[in-house]
Motif scaffolding. Structure first.
Motif, mmCIF file in Angstrom:
data_model
loop_
_atom_site.group_PDB
_atom_site.id
_atom_site.type_symbol
_atom_site.label_atom_id
_atom_site.label_comp_id
_atom_site.label_asym_id
_atom_site.label_seq_id
_atom_site.Cartn_x
_atom_site.Cartn_y
_atom_site.Cartn_z
ATOM 1 N N PRO A 296 0.831 -1.214 0.000
ATOM 2 C CA PRO A 296 0.000 0.000 0.000
ATOM 3 C C PRO A 296 0.864 1.261 0.000
ATOM 4 N N ILE A 297 0.428 2.271 -0.740
ATOM 5 C CA ILE A 297 1.182 3.513 -0.846
ATOM 6 C C ILE A 297 0.873 4.415 0.350
ATOM 7 N N ASN A 298 1.927 4.800 1.060
ATOM 8 C CA ASN A 298 1.822 5.757 2.153
ATOM 9 C C ASN A 298 2.632 6.991 1.758
ATOM 10 N N LEU B 241 4.298 10.549 -7.244
ATOM 11 C CA LEU B 241 5.126 9.720 -6.377
ATOM 12 C C LEU B 241 5.833 8.657 -7.217
ATOM 13 N N TYR B 242 7.104 8.423 -6.919
ATOM 14 C CA TYR B 242 7.914 7.494 -7.710
ATOM 15 C C TYR B 242 8.708 6.563 -6.797
ATOM 16 N N THR B 243 8.955 5.361 -7.312
ATOM 17 C CA THR B 243 9.904 4.444 -6.678
ATOM 18 C C THR B 243 11.006 4.149 -7.686
ATOM 19 N N ILE B 244 12.203 3.938 -7.180
ATOM 20 C CA ILE B 244 13.314 3.589 -8.058
ATOM 21 C C ILE B 244 14.129 2.488 -7.408
ATOM 22 N N GLU B 245 14.404 1.445 -8.166
ATOM 23 C CA GLU B 245 15.250 0.341 -7.717
ATOM 24 C C GLU B 245 16.503 0.338 -8.579
ATOM 25 N N VAL B 246 17.643 0.185 -7.943
ATOM 26 C CA VAL B 246 18.932 0.240 -8.633
ATOM 27 C C VAL B 246 19.765 -0.964 -8.215
ATOM 28 N N ILE C 13 30.566 2.512 -14.500
ATOM 29 C CA ILE C 13 29.713 1.671 -13.654
ATOM 30 C C ILE C 13 28.349 1.494 -14.321
ATOM 31 N N PRO C 14 28.053 0.323 -14.895
ATOM 32 C CA PRO C 14 26.701 0.080 -15.420
ATOM 33 C C PRO C 14 25.734 -0.154 -14.250
ATOM 34 N N LEU C 15 24.523 0.371 -14.373
ATOM 35 C CA LEU C 15 23.502 0.190 -13.343
ATOM 36 C C LEU C 15 22.206 -0.288 -13.989
ATOM 37 N N TRP C 16 21.589 -1.311 -13.379
ATOM 38 C CA TRP C 16 20.230 -1.659 -13.770
ATOM 39 C C TRP C 16 19.298 -0.793 -12.939
ATOM 40 N N ILE C 17 18.406 -0.075 -13.625
ATOM 41 C CA ILE C 17 17.506 0.852 -12.948
ATOM 42 C C ILE C 17 16.074 0.582 -13.384
ATOM 43 N N GLU C 18 15.177 0.502 -12.398
ATOM 44 C CA GLU C 18 13.746 0.414 -12.699
ATOM 45 C C GLU C 18 13.045 1.570 -11.997
ATOM 46 N N LEU C 19 12.438 2.430 -12.801
ATOM 47 C CA LEU C 19 11.765 3.625 -12.297
ATOM 48 C C LEU C 19 10.270 3.488 -12.546
ATOM 49 N N THR C 20 9.471 3.701 -11.495
ATOM 50 C CA THR C 20 8.026 3.489 -11.575
ATOM 51 C C THR C 20 7.288 4.650 -10.928
ATOM 52 N N LYS C 21 6.216 5.103 -11.557
ATOM 53 C CA LYS C 21 5.327 6.088 -10.948
ATOM 54 C C LYS C 21 4.196 5.350 -10.267
ATOM 55 N N VAL C 22 3.936 5.695 -9.009
ATOM 56 C CA VAL C 22 2.930 4.994 -8.215
ATOM 57 C C VAL C 22 1.915 5.996 -7.683
ATOM 58 N N GLY C 23 0.859 5.462 -7.073
ATOM 59 C CA GLY C 23 -0.175 6.330 -6.517
ATOM 60 C C GLY C 23 -1.534 5.801 -6.911
ATOM 61 N N GLU C 24 -2.381 6.690 -7.434
ATOM 62 C CA GLU C 24 -3.716 6.264 -7.842
ATOM 63 C C GLU C 24 -3.638 5.340 -9.059
ATOM 64 N N GLY C 25 -4.441 4.284 -9.041
ATOM 65 C CA GLY C 25 -4.443 3.356 -10.163
ATOM 66 C C GLY C 25 -3.243 2.432 -10.151
ATOM 67 N N SER C 26 -3.013 1.776 -11.275
ATOM 68 C CA SER C 26 -1.913 0.818 -11.384
ATOM 69 C C SER C 26 -0.581 1.551 -11.517
ATOM 70 N N PRO C 27 0.500 0.938 -10.992
ATOM 71 C CA PRO C 27 1.834 1.546 -11.162
ATOM 72 C C PRO C 27 2.165 1.693 -12.639
ATOM 73 N N GLN C 28 2.859 2.755 -12.993
ATOM 74 C CA GLN C 28 3.249 3.015 -14.385
ATOM 75 C C GLN C 28 4.766 2.884 -14.495
ATOM 76 N N LEU C 29 5.207 1.886 -15.251
ATOM 77 C CA LEU C 29 6.639 1.676 -15.455
ATOM 78 C C LEU C 29 7.192 2.742 -16.385
ATOM 79 N N ILE C 30 8.183 3.501 -15.911
ATOM 80 C CA ILE C 30 8.821 4.523 -16.731
ATOM 81 C C ILE C 30 9.917 3.883 -17.578
ATOM 82 N N PHE C 31 10.834 3.180 -16.953
ATOM 83 C CA PHE C 31 11.781 2.377 -17.706
ATOM 84 C C PHE C 31 12.433 1.363 -16.789
#
Length: 242
Positions: free
Chosen positions: A42-44, A213-218, A160-178
């Motif tokens: 859940p998004i807080n 609101l965004y989440t990012i995993e690296v 330094i190569p990085l795997w990055i997953e950026l997502t917009k979250v909040g209302e509705g389904s999460p939206q994958l940016i890349f």
């Protein structure tokens, strides 16, 4: 150089990850099997403490390091995902600068896949076009800007190569940016790293973000031992008008 760098610029929100391509300063994309292992639940909104820009410690020199951050964007703008480096008791500012300033040569775009392409130089441009050095310099930068000339890395030391997953979250389904592997090459300047210490910033990839609101995993995908003694931070910088 700016035109080539922002070719294929990422914009949010998006429902699928856009295809990306190498750009000037060579943020390179690779096909990867990586998938996010985080389930935010859940998004807080109170969990999204970072706003518009942030910089956090990250062990980017070690393979398998993982970072997960939440942040909020308050205005539509261009941002840079970036890495920052600072000297330590084990590595001096001069040594760090030598590692980070990656060597590269300028080549014709049609030679990108060649094994040993001929570098583009002012002298060659002068000979081909029978022009002055000033005119050759103008032609060179025009070629960089329109993509006719591109840079090839000669020495990958310190990249330094990085795997990055950026997502917009909040209302509705999460939206994958890349979700992709990217790597930043050039140092863009000195910064205040923290505690009055100066360091260096390297842009990894640009992205246009809209309020939300965004989440990012690296994740790191290789060891980079030459930078193991440096202090490293991962962050988001507010860099250009959208």
């Amino acid at each position: 150089m700016i035109t080539r760098f922002f070719k294929g610029l990422l914009r949010a929100p998006a429902s699928v990850a856009p295809e990306s391509e190498p750009a000037q300063d060579d943020p390179v994309s690779f096909a990867t099997p990586y998938q996010s292992t985080f389930a935010p639940g859940p998004i807080n909104p109170d969990d999204f403490q970072h706003q518009d820009r942030f910089r956090v410690d990250f062990e980017a020199s070690a393979n398998g390091s993982i970072l997960y951050e939440r942040f909020r964007i308050t205005q539509t703008a261009g941002y840079f995902i970036s890495l920052a480096f600072a000297p330590s008791d084990q590595i001096t500012a001069s040594q760090l600068s030598d590692i980070l300033r990656t060597k590269k040569v300028l080549i014709n775009a049609y030679d990108e896949d060649a094994v040993d392409p001929a570098p583009v130089t002012l002298r060659k441009i002068m000979a081909v076009h029978a022009c002055s050095m000033d005119e050759a310099n103008v032609r060179l930068w025009e070629g960089v800007n329109d993509g006719s000339f591109v840079y090839r890395i000669v020495d990958r030391h310190g990249v330094i190569p990085l795997w990055i997953e950026l997502t917009k979250v909040g209302e509705g389904s999460p939206q994958l940016i890349f979700s992709d592997v990217v790597e930043g090459i050039d140092v863009v300047g000195q910064i205040i790293f923290g505690d009055g210490v100066f360091g260096y910033e390297r842009n990894v990839t640009p992205v246009i973000l809209e309020p939300g609101l965004y989440t990012i995993e690296v994740r790191t995908v290789q060891d980079t031992p030459e930078l193991s003694m440096a202090r490293i931070k991962f962050g988001l910088s507010h860099g250009f008008a959208a």
